[in-house]
Write a protein that holds these residues in place. Structure first.
Motif, PDB file in Angstrom:
ATOM      1  N   MET A   1       4.671  -7.550   6.552  1.00  0.00           N
ATOM      2  CA  MET A   1       4.033  -6.305   6.626  1.00  0.00           C
ATOM      3  C   MET A   1       3.662  -5.935   8.027  1.00  0.00           C
ATOM      4  SD  MET A   1       1.260  -6.342   3.369  1.00  0.00           S
ATOM      5  CE  MET A   1       1.315  -4.412   3.112  1.00  0.00           C
ATOM      6  N   THR A   2       3.096  -6.670   8.843  1.00  0.00           N
ATOM      7  CA  THR A   2       3.063  -6.406  10.280  1.00  0.00           C
ATOM      8  C   THR A   2       4.298  -6.216  11.006  1.00  0.00           C
ATOM      9  OG1 THR A   2       0.884  -8.068  10.493  1.00  0.00           O
ATOM     10  CG2 THR A   2       1.942  -7.320  12.517  1.00  0.00           C
ATOM     11  N   ILE A   3       5.127  -6.812  10.853  1.00  0.00           N
ATOM     12  CA  ILE A   3       6.258  -6.630  11.656  1.00  0.00           C
ATOM     13  C   ILE A   3       7.110  -5.550  11.048  1.00  0.00           C
ATOM     14  CG2 ILE A   3       8.755  -7.755  12.272  1.00  0.00           C
ATOM     15  CD1 ILE A   3       7.454 -10.526  11.822  1.00  0.00           C
ATOM     16  N   LEU A   4       7.328  -5.422   9.838  1.00  0.00           N
ATOM     17  CA  LEU A   4       8.272  -4.257   9.262  1.00  0.00           C
ATOM     18  C   LEU A   4       7.479  -2.867   9.375  1.00  0.00           C
ATOM     19  CD1 LEU A   4      10.075  -6.139   6.039  1.00  0.00           C
ATOM     20  CD2 LEU A   4      10.945  -5.691   8.342  1.00  0.00           C
ATOM     21  N   GLY A   5       6.157  -3.101   8.877  1.00  0.00           N
ATOM     22  CA  GLY A   5       5.451  -1.818   9.211  1.00  0.00           C
ATOM     23  C   GLY A   5       5.394  -1.176  10.284  1.00  0.00           C
ATOM     24  N   SER A   6       5.297  -1.960  11.391  1.00  0.00           N
ATOM     25  CA  SER A   6       5.126  -1.767  12.842  1.00  0.00           C
ATOM     26  C   SER A   6       6.644  -0.760  13.250  1.00  0.00           C
ATOM     27  CB  SER A   6       4.736  -2.585  13.497  1.00  0.00           C
ATOM     28  OG  SER A   6       3.784  -3.219  13.508  1.00  0.00           O
ATOM     29  N   ILE A   7       7.714  -1.615  12.790  1.00  0.00           N
ATOM     30  CA  ILE A   7       8.747  -1.152  12.995  1.00  0.00           C
ATOM     31  C   ILE A   7       9.377   0.309  12.282  1.00  0.00           C
ATOM     32  CG2 ILE A   7      11.434  -1.495  12.624  1.00  0.00           C
ATOM     33  CD1 ILE A   7      11.039  -4.392  13.185  1.00  0.00           C
ATOM     34  N   GLN A   8       8.959   0.389  11.061  1.00  0.00           N
ATOM     35  CA  GLN A   8       8.980   1.613  10.396  1.00  0.00           C
ATOM     36  C   GLN A   8       8.165   2.870  10.921  1.00  0.00           C
ATOM     37  OE1 GLN A   8       8.699   1.574   6.378  1.00  0.00           O
ATOM     38  NE2 GLN A   8      10.066  -0.017   5.741  1.00  0.00           N
ATOM     39  N   ALA A   9       6.977   2.396  11.321  1.00  0.00           N
ATOM     40  CA  ALA A   9       5.967   3.481  12.113  1.00  0.00           C
ATOM     41  C   ALA A   9       6.725   3.739  13.072  1.00  0.00           C
ATOM     42  CB  ALA A   9       4.668   2.602  12.368  1.00  0.00           C
ATOM     43  N   GLY A  10       7.357   2.931  14.008  1.00  0.00           N
ATOM     44  CA  GLY A  10       7.788   3.229  15.370  1.00  0.00           C
ATOM     45  C   GLY A  10       8.951   4.321  15.357  1.00  0.00           C
ATOM     46  N   LEU A  11       9.894   3.861  14.468  1.00  0.00           N
ATOM     47  CA  LEU A  11      11.307   4.559  14.104  1.00  0.00           C
ATOM     48  C   LEU A  11      11.282   5.706  13.483  1.00  0.00           C
ATOM     49  CD1 LEU A  11      13.642   1.122  13.883  1.00  0.00           C
ATOM     50  CD2 LEU A  11      13.235   2.675  15.801  1.00  0.00           C
ATOM     51  N   ASN A  12      10.651   5.535  12.273  1.00  0.00           N
ATOM     52  CA  ASN A  12      10.722   6.661  11.325  1.00  0.00           C
ATOM     53  C   ASN A  12       9.488   7.518  11.025  1.00  0.00           C
ATOM     54  OD1 ASN A  12      13.265   5.620  10.909  1.00  0.00           O
ATOM     55  ND2 ASN A  12      12.796   3.957   9.464  1.00  0.00           N
ATOM     56  N   HIS A  13       8.369   6.885  11.838  1.00  0.00           N
ATOM     57  CA  HIS A  13       6.983   7.646  11.540  1.00  0.00           C
ATOM     58  C   HIS A  13       6.602   7.401  10.045  1.00  0.00           C
ATOM     59  CE1 HIS A  13       7.102   9.068  15.521  1.00  0.00           C
ATOM     60  NE2 HIS A  13       8.367   9.584  15.288  1.00  0.00           N
ATOM     61  N   ASP A  14       6.890   6.385   9.483  1.00  0.00           N
ATOM     62  CA  ASP A  14       6.673   6.021   8.117  1.00  0.00           C
ATOM     63  C   ASP A  14       5.559   4.866   8.312  1.00  0.00           C
ATOM     64  OD1 ASP A  14       6.361   4.995   5.510  1.00  0.00           O
ATOM     65  OD2 ASP A  14       8.551   4.642   5.124  1.00  0.00           O
ATOM     66  N   TYR A  15       4.347   5.299   7.580  1.00  0.00           N
ATOM     67  CA  TYR A  15       3.101   4.506   7.857  1.00  0.00           C
ATOM     68  C   TYR A  15       2.643   3.737   6.557  1.00  0.00           C
ATOM     69  CZ  TYR A  15       2.980   7.777  12.039  1.00  0.00           C
ATOM     70  OH  TYR A  15       3.134   8.343  13.054  1.00  0.00           O
ATOM     71  N   THR A  16       3.734   3.789   5.648  1.00  0.00           N
ATOM     72  CA  THR A  16       3.295   3.353   4.397  1.00  0.00           C
ATOM     73  C   THR A  16       2.769   1.925   4.294  1.00  0.00           C
ATOM     74  OG1 THR A  16       4.867   5.004   3.363  1.00  0.00           O
ATOM     75  CG2 THR A  16       3.927   3.217   1.942  1.00  0.00           C
ATOM     76  N   ILE A  17       3.543   1.076   4.834  1.00  0.00           N
ATOM     77  CA  ILE A  17       3.110  -0.402   4.685  1.00  0.00           C
ATOM     78  C   ILE A  17       2.106  -0.505   5.711  1.00  0.00           C
ATOM     79  CG2 ILE A  17       4.101  -2.570   5.489  1.00  0.00           C
ATOM     80  CD1 ILE A  17       6.963  -1.538   5.073  1.00  0.00           C
ATOM     81  N   LEU A  18       1.949   0.001   6.762  1.00  0.00           N
ATOM     82  CA  LEU A  18       0.719  -0.289   7.509  1.00  0.00           C
ATOM     83  C   LEU A  18      -0.380   0.328   6.914  1.00  0.00           C
ATOM     84  CD1 LEU A  18       1.846   0.132  11.211  1.00  0.00           C
ATOM     85  CD2 LEU A  18       1.683  -1.862   9.938  1.00  0.00           C
ATOM     86  N   LEU A  19      -0.716   1.415   6.371  1.00  0.00           N
ATOM     87  CA  LEU A  19      -1.510   1.808   5.671  1.00  0.00           C
ATOM     88  C   LEU A  19      -2.021   0.935   4.352  1.00  0.00           C
ATOM     89  CD1 LEU A  19      -0.963   5.868   5.656  1.00  0.00           C
ATOM     90  CD2 LEU A  19      -2.648   4.519   7.293  1.00  0.00           C
TER      91      LEU A  19
END
Length: 235
Positions: A115-133
């Motif tokens: 969750m840390t790794i994929l969530g951070s990548i998604q947040a950085g690339l796609n501004h998708d914060y679902t995993i990190l939230l």
């Protein structure tokens, strides 16, 4: 970065609530809570280890990573940092409890995993914060429980979370090609083995604590393993 900042806030909030109510919990209930936390950590460890598609990768990375950590005396350095923080806060309520253990355990628990790794990548690339939230909610509950049982050292795990998740988010475009699905899976599996080590400490199953901090380099070795294995033709 907004999702990481929210994650940091939820850790702090959960920790403060845990410390507040933890002081009102009797020793009998504190021990019971510690047992539950140890079992939960064990369960998370098993779940993470099971995502591995190649046990050999986990074994090699753990052995080499732990040797590197031992040479660098990482566990001692982390505990010294925890002791330094505790000493600075000794005159406040934030300097109480099993500070070092809480800090190390929660740092690894909150900063390692898919969750840390994929969530951070998604947040950085796609501004998708679902995993990190989603992770933020989980970390809130976990930090509440850990700080109630071990003390306020758990709160300071927000610092490595900010550094790790923030760095991956900001560098998402650079690290995405490196952090492939197979690499992330094995990194999570190595982290799972570390969780198992933490559960041994939390449950008091070993007279001498497992030096989980010395295992930290192992988490990053899958990044090197796969290119080297491909280069050497060993799959």
């Amino acid at each position: 970065m907004i999702a990481t900042i929210i994650n940091v806030f939820t850790i702090i909030l959960g920790g403060l609530i845990g410390v507040t109510f933890g002081n009102r919990i009797g020793e009998k209930y504190s021990k019971g809570l510690m047992t539950v936390i140890g079992l939960i950590t064990f369960t998370i460890g098993i779940q993470n280890v099971m995502v591995s598609n190649n046990t050999l990768v986990v074994v090699i990375c753990l052995v080499l990573g732990t040797l590197i950590g031992m040479l660098l005396k990482l566990d001692d350095a982390i505990n010294t940092s925890g002791d330094w923080l505790k000493a600075k806060l000794s005159r406040t309520r934030l300097g109480s409890g099993r500070f070092g253990e809480a800090f190390v355990t929660c740092t690894i628990l909150f900063s390692v995993g898919t969750m840390t790794i994929l969530g951070s990548i998604q947040a950085g690339l796609n501004h998708d914060y679902t995993i990190l939230l989603t992770k933020s909610i989980m970390d809130f509950v976990s930090c509440l429980a850990f700080s109630a049982a071990l003390g306020p050292g758990a709160i300071f795990a927000c610092i490595p979370v900010l550094l790790v998740q923030g760095s991956i988010t900001l560098l998402a475009g650079v690290v995405q090609p490196i952090l492939t699905t197979e690499v992330v899976a094995e990194m999570s599996a190595v982290g799972g083995a570390m969780f198992l080590g933490m559960s041994v400490n939390l449950l008091g199953l070993r007279q001498e604590s497992v030096k989980v901090g010395d295992m930290l380099p192992a988490i990053f070795l899958p990044i090197l393993y796969f290119p080297l294995a491909h280069l050497l033709g060993i799959g």
